[in-house]
Structures are given as C-alpha cells and as structure tokens.
Design a protein around this motif. Sequence first.
Motif, PDB file in Angstrom:
ATOM      1  N   HIS A 580       0.769  -1.156   0.031  1.00  0.00           N
ATOM      2  CA  HIS A 580       0.122   0.133  -0.058  1.00  0.00           C
ATOM      3  C   HIS A 580       0.808   1.463  -0.149  1.00  0.00           C
ATOM      4  O   HIS A 580       0.554   2.109  -0.936  1.00  0.00           O
ATOM      5  CB  HIS A 580      -0.935  -0.101   1.132  1.00  0.00           C
ATOM      6  N   VAL A 581       1.897   1.421   0.808  1.00  0.00           N
ATOM      7  CA  VAL A 581       2.787   2.484   0.991  1.00  0.00           C
ATOM      8  C   VAL A 581       3.369   2.621  -0.413  1.00  0.00           C
ATOM      9  O   VAL A 581       3.578   3.724  -1.023  1.00  0.00           O
ATOM     10  CB  VAL A 581       4.010   2.289   2.306  1.00  0.00           C
ATOM     11  N   SER A 582       3.890   1.404  -0.920  1.00  0.00           N
ATOM     12  CA  SER A 582       4.504   1.389  -2.424  1.00  0.00           C
ATOM     13  C   SER A 582       3.779   2.248  -3.214  1.00  0.00           C
ATOM     14  O   SER A 582       3.928   2.987  -4.235  1.00  0.00           O
ATOM     15  CB  SER A 582       4.887   0.185  -2.763  1.00  0.00           C
ATOM     16  N   ARG A 583       2.589   1.853  -3.473  1.00  0.00           N
ATOM     17  CA  ARG A 583       1.494   2.208  -4.527  1.00  0.00           C
ATOM     18  C   ARG A 583       1.214   3.694  -4.322  1.00  0.00           C
ATOM     19  O   ARG A 583       1.131   4.360  -5.024  1.00  0.00           O
ATOM     20  CB  ARG A 583       0.218   1.331  -4.206  1.00  0.00           C
ATOM     21  N   GLU A 584       1.029   4.076  -3.011  1.00  0.00           N
ATOM     22  CA  GLU A 584       0.725   5.508  -2.634  1.00  0.00           C
ATOM     23  C   GLU A 584       1.864   6.280  -2.936  1.00  0.00           C
ATOM     24  O   GLU A 584       1.712   7.542  -3.566  1.00  0.00           O
ATOM     25  CB  GLU A 584       0.408   5.541  -1.092  1.00  0.00           C
ATOM     26  N   LEU A 585       3.273   6.088  -2.306  1.00  0.00           N
ATOM     27  CA  LEU A 585       4.205   7.047  -2.331  1.00  0.00           C
ATOM     28  C   LEU A 585       5.341   6.537  -3.348  1.00  0.00           C
ATOM     29  O   LEU A 585       6.124   7.252  -3.868  1.00  0.00           O
ATOM     30  CB  LEU A 585       5.051   7.050  -0.975  1.00  0.00           C
ATOM     31  N   GLY A 586       5.352   5.345  -3.970  1.00  0.00           N
ATOM     32  CA  GLY A 586       6.494   4.781  -4.921  1.00  0.00           C
ATOM     33  C   GLY A 586       7.351   3.678  -3.895  1.00  0.00           C
ATOM     34  O   GLY A 586       7.211   3.837  -2.677  1.00  0.00           O
ATOM     35  N   PRO A 587       7.842   2.897  -4.946  1.00  0.00           N
ATOM     36  CA  PRO A 587       8.790   1.878  -4.315  1.00  0.00           C
ATOM     37  C   PRO A 587       9.799   2.464  -3.524  1.00  0.00           C
ATOM     38  O   PRO A 587      10.226   1.649  -2.442  1.00  0.00           O
ATOM     39  CB  PRO A 587       9.308   1.149  -5.669  1.00  0.00           C
ATOM     40  N   ILE A 588      10.236   3.537  -3.579  1.00  0.00           N
ATOM     41  CA  ILE A 588      11.339   3.849  -3.081  1.00  0.00           C
ATOM     42  C   ILE A 588      11.086   3.978  -1.329  1.00  0.00           C
ATOM     43  O   ILE A 588      11.892   4.086  -0.316  1.00  0.00           O
ATOM     44  CB  ILE A 588      12.206   5.262  -3.305  1.00  0.00           C
ATOM     45  N   ALA A 589       9.825   4.440  -0.983  1.00  0.00           N
ATOM     46  CA  ALA A 589       9.299   4.551   0.457  1.00  0.00           C
ATOM     47  C   ALA A 589       8.624   3.273   0.943  1.00  0.00           C
ATOM     48  O   ALA A 589       8.355   3.294   2.126  1.00  0.00           O
ATOM     49  CB  ALA A 589       8.106   5.654   0.098  1.00  0.00           C
ATOM     50  N   ARG A 590       8.671   2.318   0.141  1.00  0.00           N
ATOM     51  CA  ARG A 590       8.266   0.836   0.664  1.00  0.00           C
ATOM     52  C   ARG A 590       8.942   0.551   2.207  1.00  0.00           C
ATOM     53  O   ARG A 590      10.553   0.244   1.849  1.00  0.00           O
ATOM     54  CB  ARG A 590       8.578  -0.105  -0.474  1.00  0.00           C
ATOM     55  N   PRO A 591       8.395   0.377   2.993  1.00  0.00           N
ATOM     56  CA  PRO A 591       9.129   0.009   4.367  1.00  0.00           C
ATOM     57  C   PRO A 591       9.694  -1.488   4.218  1.00  0.00           C
ATOM     58  O   PRO A 591       9.188  -2.488   3.651  1.00  0.00           O
ATOM     59  CB  PRO A 591       7.929  -0.227   5.423  1.00  0.00           C
TER      60      PRO A 591
END
Length: 630
Positions: A580-591
Amino acid sequence: MTRHADAIEALSHLDQRLDPPGNVLEAARVKDDQAWYREWEADPEAFWERAADELHWFERWQQAMQIDGSSHRWFVGGRTNLSYNCLERNIERGLGDKVALHAECEDQPPRDYSYSEILEQVSRTANVLRGLGVGEGDRVVIYMPLSPEGLFTMQACVRLGAVHSVVYAGMGEGALRHRVEDSGARVLVCADLTYRRGAVVPLKPIVDAALAGLEQVEHVIVWRRDEATTLAPGELDFERELAAAEPACAAVAVDAEHPAFMLYTSGTTGSPKGVVHVHGGYAVGVHLLMTHYFDVGESDTWWSTSDIGWIVGHSYICYGPMMAGATQVIREGAPDYPDAGITWQLVDKYSVTALFTAPTAVRMFMRAGEKALADSDRSTLRLLFCAGEPFNPEAWLWAAKNLAPAGHVVDNYWQTEIASPMIGTFACMQGRPGWAGRAMPGIKLKVVDEAGGRMDDGEGGTLVMEQPVPWMMQTIWQDDERYQSCFSERLGGYVTGDIAVRDNEGYWAVLGRSDDVLNVAGHRIGTADVESSLISHPAVSESAAIGLPDELKGERIKVFVVAANGYEQGADLSDELRKHVSRELGPIARPSELDFVDTLPKTRSGKIMRRLLRARELGLDEGDTSTLED
Ligand code: PRX
C-alpha cells in the motif's frame, strides 16, 4: 544525538588526504577556493553582479540584492528567462550545432540533440502548451522519466513563464495526486511508460488513478512510447501535437523574481512542501557553480546520474549544463543494468569529463567489484562528484582508486531548498573522505546548540545558514508561513535540518538529519509521509516510521503499526501494508520491515517518540525518557 557523537569521534581518527591530480588542478577554474570566497566577502553585491553579467538579461536589474531576514530578492527589476539562457544565449555564441545532449536509454536506441534542435523541440512543446491556454504563472505537472521529452517539457514551461512541477516518475498515485492538487495545475504531461532493469514500467495507470475524480486537470498530454497505449477522450498525443506545432516560440521576458518551478520535498511535519525557485537568482547561482564549482565549460562532457524528479536533475541536468554550453549524457534506466559496467562503458563512449552521482551508487558499484570495470578505462574522467547523503570514507576511497583513477573524487552538500551546493570540495582542494568540503561564496554557516549558542570547531550541532543566497528557494507554494518557519530567530537563520561539524581548516562534515526526515539511497522521505500513507489504510489505527542504518542505501525504513480492531496481524497484512505504501508513495518509500505493536511510545502531548523506537531497535542508550507518557 548519540549516533552523531560517535560519528564525530570517528571523524577525528580519519586523516586520509587525496590531492587533486596535476591535470585537474591545472584545468581548475577556481585555483584557490578561499581567495574566491574572500572576493565575495569583500563586496557581495559586486560579486553577484559579475556572476549575473555572464547571463542574458532582457532588461538589466536596478539592484542586485535586497535582503531582509528571511525575505530575499535578487536582481530586482531585471527581466530574464532561464530557458533563453540555456538555449538562445548559446546559439548566439555559435554553439547551435554543438551536441548538447546524448540521450541513452536502457531499452531504446541512443539519440543526440544539438542546441538548435533542442530549441526547436522546446519551442514546439511551448506552443502546444500555449495552445491549451498555459501562460505566465500557470502550473504544469510533469510525470515523465529522464528523457529528452521530459527536458523539453520543463524548458517549454519556463520559456512561457509557466511554472513546472515535476513529479518523479517513480512516485505512487497518492504522492502524484497530492502534488497535482496542491499546485492547482490544469495541465499534466506524462509518458505512458518507462524502462527500468529490463522491464517496462507502466506510468499511465498511475496517472489515471491519481487523477480519478479530480476535475481540476483539464488537459493530459501523453508521450506514447507504445503504440498500443490508448488515449481517453480529450487526452492529447505528445508527438502528434509537437509535429503540428509551430517550430519557433520566443522566450517570455519575465521578472527576475518570477517563479520558474516548484519541486515538492518532505519536511519534518505535514505533507510535502512545494519549494519555489525563480528565474533570476536561481539561474545566476546554478550557472556560477556549474562553471566554477563543478568546473564545467564548453569543452566538457557532463553526466549526472540523477533524475528530473529531483533537485539535482533540475539544477544539474535540465538547466546547469545547458547554461554552461556543455555537452551532457543522460540515461534512462538503472545505472547497473544490464550490468554494473554499463555506466563506465558509456563514460568511455562519450569521453565524459565530469560525473555526478550518489554515494549509494558508488557503494553499489563497489559491491559489483572491479571486474565490472574491466572493459572501460575511464581515463577521460577528471572529476567525480557525489552528493545527496553522507559519503562514507570507504566508498570514497574505493571510488578514487577504481572509478576515476585519473581524476579527483569529491563530495558536495545541498538540498532541494538551496538548489546548488552550499558546501563542497573544489577541484583545487584536497579531498578528505568523511568531510564534504568548504562553504561556497555567499554561504555563511554556523553550528549551534538547541538554544542557538554557537558551537566551536570540532563540536557537532544543528547546521544553520546565516543569510540567504541567490540559489535559495524564494518561498513555499501557497504557504509563505511555512517558508518563514524554516527560519529560526533563536537559532539565527535558516535551519537546514542537518547535524554538522566544522574543523579548524574550514572543512565541514554533514552527519545526518536532526529531524524526522529519512534518507534512503539519497532520496528524501518524510516519516510523516510514510505514516500518513499507512493510516490511510483501514487496517491501521496508528503508525510510526523510523530509519535504520543500511549498508547499501544509507538508511532503510522500518514501521511500527497498531492494527485497527478486527484485522488479523500477520504476514499477509504486513505485505499488504507495505504494498500500500509503495502504491501510494512509490517503491522507494516501501518499508523494508514492519512490526505490529499494541501501543506506540508517545510524549504526554501525544507526539510519537521515534527516537526511542530507534534506540531500542539499535540497542542504544534510550536517553531522556522523562516526557514519555507510558
Ligand atoms: O540531509 C542532507 C542530505 O540530503 C538532504 C537534502 O536532500 P535533497 O533535498 O534531496 O537534496 C539533495 C541535493 C544534493 C540534506 O538536508 N545530504 C545532501 N548532500 C549531502 C547530504 N548529507 C551528507 N553529505 C552530503 N554531501
């Protein structure tokens, strides 16, 4: 603060010194950086006027500088245009047929453009935008990969006096939507796809999702790289529009203080802020440091491995190299795909003289090892610049020995808000791994403690800039109050958000952020952005994000989540939330890690104590916990 105390202690044991090779010193435009700094100190106004005189002005300014606290105006009354300074100014100097751009792409044949050809493409693009009603002050969102088309669109906006807002074409739909809404743009230019690591990465579906239900955007122009991409009714085909447009478009003479672009970046709190840079001061600063710090002139071939989505891609891909009349290389794709040798083979192919990259990339090349360098000699490389995150000595020394064997490897420090170096090792200076270098002319820095007391050399603290420079942001889009809040009366100037230390030779080391901003592979990500994206998921009732040290990327993201009632905590939900974070912010922000917890440590006033979470993760001293609620 413990980690910074350790870092300062470690610095005091480092004393490698790398002298610039003779040929680098000989070619250096600035032979004595301190003498140059004193030139500015002796008469700042005359210094900036000399720098501005190298550029084109439709009307000369009446006053070079007006500074009053946080408010700063440069070349007041002057009229200029950033795009004119990149294109017509060089063509008038006889550089029209010179190759300005070698454009490489992982998966497409290379293309070359001369200055005259770029002027024509930029003019066509500008005419298309003008035909849609874009004029002075109008915002245009650009969601395109690093490509000639992306650069043309940026230059086209600036040429019309419109304001571009480039959104990195790796950001997710939530990040794009926020930026479109905040900027109030009516026009968006995008590509349908990009190429990365051998894969085709679709971009158009992200645009569609971001714009769904958003009435504000009236026109979407799509650079269709795949013929199969279909356009929705009303969407325009980039190439078809350009072909039909007039090939000439005069640059609009705008006020020196007229905004050229905004670029969103993360701060300590709140949503990302639209940092605004203007035509006059920005152009003067970027041109001055392109030529005098990066040491690039007409005989150079420059390559920055950044992307137009970041400030480096604005200052030192789109504008700086073209203002300097240089030739530059750009490449869409990963620097180590199809293998780690590709970057260096291209350095040889184009005889690149100066390369700008990030410490994470150097560490990646280091990991790939010397064998990846076997089929290139990199002998044309005079200078290799790194910026964006602390440059660890081990990577620096490896780069000096292996990547630029005949050149000089140097560090420089700056930020989106200050759109060109504040600190850097000049070509004429000794490289000192661990230290970024000395302050640029115009930059007056100090290190202070929490009360604003000035620290001595060798002591770490908050890095504060005492007065504005021409290449500093003018404001934050539609939020001047937030701009003002970047300055502190108590601390005595603009607060960088970084921890730094200076030594008795005037070298500065920047050790990391003092606030809640993370730096993953040189990309700036706010803990607030990650947390609010998590909270937008129904399964999350509270969250906290922290950065943990990562050998390759500098930092990686770990999040703590308090799950909402009724959701089962486990690997599936963890996966879903990270996606969900990756979809929203982009893969660089994926925890990279996610822990479910029952509560988060908070102060009595309800602020999450990320410091405590981090200390626990790393087994460090937890410091003062007297404000902890529970
Ligand atoms: O924390 C500092 C770090 O990157 C931040 C700025 O990131 P951004 O706005 O993306 O601009 C990057 C421009 C190169 C800074 O506040 N940073 C940048 N350069 C260095 C650095 N940290 C240590 N050493 C550097 N050379």
